[in-house]
Scaffold this active site. Sequence first.
Site, PDB file in Angstrom:
ATOM      1  N   LYS A  65      -3.156  -0.952   7.405  1.00 51.14           N
ATOM      2  CA  LYS A  65      -1.969  -0.877   6.485  1.00 51.14           C
ATOM      3  C   LYS A  65      -2.416  -0.632   5.399  1.00 51.14           C
ATOM      4  O   LYS A  65      -1.586   0.075   4.587  1.00 51.14           O
ATOM      5  CB  LYS A  65      -1.246  -2.300   6.808  1.00 51.14           C
ATOM      6  CG  LYS A  65      -0.225  -2.675   5.881  1.00 51.14           C
ATOM      7  CD  LYS A  65       1.052  -1.575   6.169  1.00 51.14           C
ATOM      8  CE  LYS A  65       1.866  -1.514   4.916  1.00 51.14           C
ATOM      9  NZ  LYS A  65       3.317  -1.133   5.154  1.00 51.14           N
TER      10      LYS A  65
ATOM     11  N   CYS B 223       5.444  -1.806  -2.379  1.00 49.82           N
ATOM     12  CA  CYS B 223       4.431  -1.575  -1.303  1.00 49.82           C
ATOM     13  C   CYS B 223       3.275  -0.931  -2.031  1.00 49.82           C
ATOM     14  O   CYS B 223       2.158  -1.503  -2.117  1.00 49.82           O
ATOM     15  CB  CYS B 223       4.893  -0.667  -0.165  1.00 49.82           C
ATOM     16  SG  CYS B 223       6.430  -1.287   0.668  1.00 49.82           S
TER      17      CYS B 223
END
Length: 421
Positions: free
Chosen positions: A211, A265
């Site tokens: 991720k 993010c």
Amino acid sequence: MKNICVLGLGYIGLPTAAMFATHGFKVLGVDVKESVVELLNNEDVHIQEPGIKTLAQTAVKSSNLIASLKPDYADAFIIAVPTPFTKDDKKCDLSYVISAAESIVPFLQPGNLAILESTVPPRTTEDILVPILERSGLVVSRGEANPRGSLYVAHCPERVLPGSILKELVHNDRVIGGVDRAAAKMAKDLYASFVEGGIFLADTTTAEMVKLMENTYRDVNIALANEFALVAEKVRINIWEAIELANRHPRVNILKPGPGVGGHCIAVDPWFIVQAAPDVTPLIQTTRQVNDGMPNYVAKMVKQAVMGVKRPVIACLGLTYKGDVDDIRESPAIKVIELLRAEDFELRAYDPLVPLKTIPEQVSTIEAALSGSDAILILTDHTAFKKLCLDNIHCPVIDTRDVLDADQRLTSFIFFGGSKI
Ligand code: SAJ
């Protein structure tokens, strides 16, 4: 598995809870904010995302989704709470993950599955989550290494793109890291109820790194595009045209330069890798510097564009961190405006997706922003701005997002990247 408890009803938790609830599960959605819980139980949502309101309404109406301030017994627990970073030392703030994990400890039973969806630094599942969950007295399953284990733990990082969350939730591939194979398989079976993409199994630390690597890959590539834009100013070329032409090469895909990288993010996650290995990550650290330096560069361009004008009026179009979302977290547009605020400028900011009074300079219409302006600064690529007609505009336009089409580029006076026509 029939009952799922989802901790955190934000951009990831809410769509995930609603998705499970509309695929036959009984879902308890838990959030610490009373307003979020109340709104959802009244069939409304606190986030803007295409399709989410309808999906949540369907889920709540069917009684398969109930919101609550407290968790309860369930077959599976999904933790989807924020993991921000501390601004000073750029470390991951795990306090929400820790308190969500602690809140489910009293409700854990043998055979339960606990899944962490939040983005976390490598080894968090093993070193932080597992010890908290084992305070329940249950032992986490580790396959043959620990046959007494009866609690299953997995990390299944979310990978959905804000603006396309519901579509990507269903169609994206997913990576599931299990503390053991049994946990990963249980999580796979659960997500397979609605995921149409492939589901790939790994261990928890690999899934955590995957991720982070995805978002860091994008950050590095945006930094490269931004650096090219700075060079474009020096050598006086149009950066957008140059990128378009370079991307005609079959193995080149340069991303878009812009006023910086925002959101919760990509501007954050690379620091989680740096945190794990500061000595061997010079590229990632430089990348962050390059992207964080872009608001300064844009502010400098604006100052140059209105040099000599007394108290110039600057129309700032777009406040969100990217186009067609309502999210202003870590938004480079806001950072540029903060920098311009320090100057003797009259700023008029317009964003159709951000409620008025979010920042003091906001005006309610695009006309109010543009009228009498001495410079126009496009900071976000909202679809609404693509229709902008510059026919009667006679001031410099700084298009940091390549919103204007190629014809208008010829009539806009200052290109991002600095070259003038
Ligand atoms: N940006 C550029 N140039 C580009 C692309 C983006 O300047 O060419 C800027 C955007 O304007 C924005 C920022 O970067 O300010 C991030 O936008 P984004 O669309 O690249 O990504 P996010 O933050 O909205 O979502 C990302 C996605 N990750 C990847 O594409 C690798 C998403 O799939 C993740 O699920 C999400 O982060 C997340 O939650 O981690």
